[in-house]
Write an enzyme that holds these catalytic residues in place. Structure first.
Site, PDB file in Angstrom:
ATOM      1  N   ARG A 119       0.829  -1.208   0.000  1.00 10.07           N
ATOM      2  CA  ARG A 119       0.000   0.000   0.000  1.00 10.07           C
ATOM      3  C   ARG A 119       0.862   1.256   0.000  1.00 10.07           C
ATOM      4  O   ARG A 119       0.521   2.259  -0.647  1.00 10.07           O
ATOM      5  CB  ARG A 119      -0.921  -0.016   1.217  1.00 10.07           C
ATOM      6  CG  ARG A 119      -1.879   1.163   1.292  1.00 10.07           C
ATOM      7  CD  ARG A 119      -2.826   1.006   2.467  1.00 10.07           C
ATOM      8  NE  ARG A 119      -2.133   1.068   3.752  1.00 10.07           N
ATOM      9  CZ  ARG A 119      -2.719   0.783   4.921  1.00 10.07           C
ATOM     10  NH1 ARG A 119      -3.993   0.396   4.948  1.00 10.07           N
ATOM     11  NH2 ARG A 119      -2.035   0.864   6.050  1.00 10.07           N
ATOM     12  N   SER A 137       5.843 -16.468  -0.253  1.00  9.57           N
ATOM     13  CA  SER A 137       4.824 -17.327   0.347  1.00  9.57           C
ATOM     14  C   SER A 137       5.530 -18.603   0.817  1.00  9.57           C
ATOM     15  O   SER A 137       6.580 -18.524   1.446  1.00  9.57           O
ATOM     16  CB  SER A 137       3.693 -17.604  -0.646  1.00  9.57           C
ATOM     17  OG  SER A 137       2.686 -18.390  -0.043  1.00  9.57           O
ATOM     18  N   TYR A 151       0.025 -20.352  10.015  1.00  5.13           N
ATOM     19  CA  TYR A 151       1.006 -20.114   8.956  1.00  5.13           C
ATOM     20  C   TYR A 151       0.394 -20.417   7.594  1.00  5.13           C
ATOM     21  O   TYR A 151       0.580 -19.663   6.631  1.00  5.13           O
ATOM     22  CB  TYR A 151       2.234 -20.984   9.201  1.00  5.13           C
ATOM     23  CG  TYR A 151       3.392 -20.719   8.272  1.00  5.13           C
ATOM     24  CD1 TYR A 151       4.228 -19.630   8.474  1.00  5.13           C
ATOM     25  CD2 TYR A 151       3.670 -21.573   7.204  1.00  5.13           C
ATOM     26  CE1 TYR A 151       5.308 -19.391   7.632  1.00  5.13           C
ATOM     27  CE2 TYR A 151       4.741 -21.344   6.356  1.00  5.13           C
ATOM     28  CZ  TYR A 151       5.552 -20.251   6.574  1.00  5.13           C
ATOM     29  OH  TYR A 151       6.621 -20.014   5.741  1.00  5.13           O
ATOM     30  N   LYS A 155      -0.049 -17.621   4.532  1.00  7.11           N
ATOM     31  CA  LYS A 155       0.643 -17.765   3.256  1.00  7.11           C
ATOM     32  C   LYS A 155      -0.331 -17.970   2.096  1.00  7.11           C
ATOM     33  O   LYS A 155      -0.070 -17.519   0.971  1.00  7.11           O
ATOM     34  CB  LYS A 155       1.658 -18.910   3.334  1.00  7.11           C
ATOM     35  CG  LYS A 155       2.821 -18.632   4.291  1.00  7.11           C
ATOM     36  CD  LYS A 155       3.593 -17.370   3.887  1.00  7.11           C
ATOM     37  CE  LYS A 155       4.858 -17.181   4.707  1.00  7.11           C
ATOM     38  NZ  LYS A 155       5.636 -15.995   4.276  1.00  7.11           N
ATOM     39  N   GLY A 183      11.733 -26.445   1.983  1.00  6.13           N
ATOM     40  CA  GLY A 183      12.494 -26.385   3.223  1.00  6.13           C
ATOM     41  C   GLY A 183      13.815 -25.664   3.030  1.00  6.13           C
ATOM     42  O   GLY A 183      14.650 -26.099   2.247  1.00  6.13           O
ATOM     43  N   ASN A 187      16.491 -19.024  10.130  1.00  2.00           N
ATOM     44  CA  ASN A 187      16.154 -18.972  11.561  1.00  2.00           C
ATOM     45  C   ASN A 187      14.684 -18.655  11.782  1.00  2.00           C
ATOM     46  O   ASN A 187      14.301 -18.215  12.858  1.00  2.00           O
ATOM     47  CB  ASN A 187      17.035 -17.952  12.283  1.00  2.00           C
ATOM     48  CG  ASN A 187      16.749 -16.518  11.848  1.00  2.00           C
ATOM     49  OD1 ASN A 187      15.958 -16.292  10.933  1.00  2.00           O
ATOM     50  ND2 ASN A 187      17.389 -15.558  12.494  1.00  2.00           N
TER      51      ASN A 187
END
Length: 256
Positions: A119, A137, A151, A155, A183, A187
């Site tokens: 925005r 995503s 989660y 996403k 994967g 962190n």
């Protein structure tokens, strides 16, 4: 000359993982990078002459606009790209176990913050009649069996926003795409409350996880740098007609 020579781009989550890799790669490709993170930014980025940083919490109401204002003050009234990388993971809780705290945090960081940044940058991109937005995503954004409900919802929602923005502003040469990493060793899960981890729900998802990483001892299959390369492509002119795309970076995990 690099792929992003003299581009001005904002990268969130620049302190580590995919955000750090994307910032580093963009600098090598000639971009001016405005890195954003709630944590301190690494010295090797901050020492680069084409890097400026902003440390702040993107879930706070005023931060998104403050980021864009600071970027234009640093690099001029131009923003060629916004790369929404910052994110948090949940504790794999299913809908019967998710807490308000986990739900609200995932939605705030993974969905609301990117929307607020979009925005804030869109008016500049509309004025300059160009711009590229790349949202991170996840496999969980296109699947129901890769993470907890919070989660997963955040996403999925980000993909919906990506497609809406792409269609709405396509006539103004503003593109919006998403990547869905598999994967990756980052962190992102470091702040998960292990005591509230929903092991019962996780056990139902184990077959999905093992299909992607059958040998857990070898760790994640995808590196942050591999995701960063796709994001650089999407923000560059090489992808000028790629708009509204959702691109997995997961070594075929998304095919199941």
């Amino acid at each position: 000359m690099g792929l992003l020579q003299d581009y001005v781009i904002i990268v969130t989550g620049s302190a580590s993982g995919i955000g750090y890799a994307t910032s580093s790669t963009a600098l090598r490709e000639g971009a001016h990078v405005f890195g954003v993170d709630v944590s301190p930014l690494p010295a090797d980025l901050c020492d680069h002459p084409n890097f400026q940083s902003f440390q702040g919490d993107l879930t706070e109401d005023s931060t998104a606009q403050a980021v864009v204002t600071a970027c234009t003050q640093a690099f001029g009234n131009r923003i060629d790209g916004l790369l929404n990388v910052a994110g948090v993971l949940d504790n794999f809780a299913s809908v019967d176990a998710v807490t308000d705290q986990i739900w609200n945090k995932c939605l705030a960081v993974n969905l609301t913050a990117p929307v607020k940044l979009m925005r804030a940058v869109i008016p500049i991109m509309r004025t300059q009649k160009r711009g590229s937005i790349v949202n991170v995503s996840s496999k969980a954004g296109i699947s129901g069996g890769a993470a907890g409900v919070a989660y997963t919802a955040s996403k999925h929602g980000l993909i919906g926003v990506t497609k809406n923005v792409a269609w709405r502003f396509k006539e103004e040469n503003i593109r919006c795409n998403a990547v869905c990493p598999g994967g990756v060793l980052t962190n992102i899960g470091s702040d998960i409350d292990r005591e509230s981890f929903d092991m019962e729900a996780f056990e139902t998802m184990k077959p999905v996880q093992l299909a992607h990483m059958p040998d857990q001892s070898k760790g994640p299959r995808i590196t942050p740098e591999e995701v960063a390369q796709v994001m650089i492509f999407l923000v560059s002119g090489l992808s000028s007609k790629v708009n509204g795309a959702v691109i997995p970076v997961d070594d075929a995990w998304s095919t199941i």
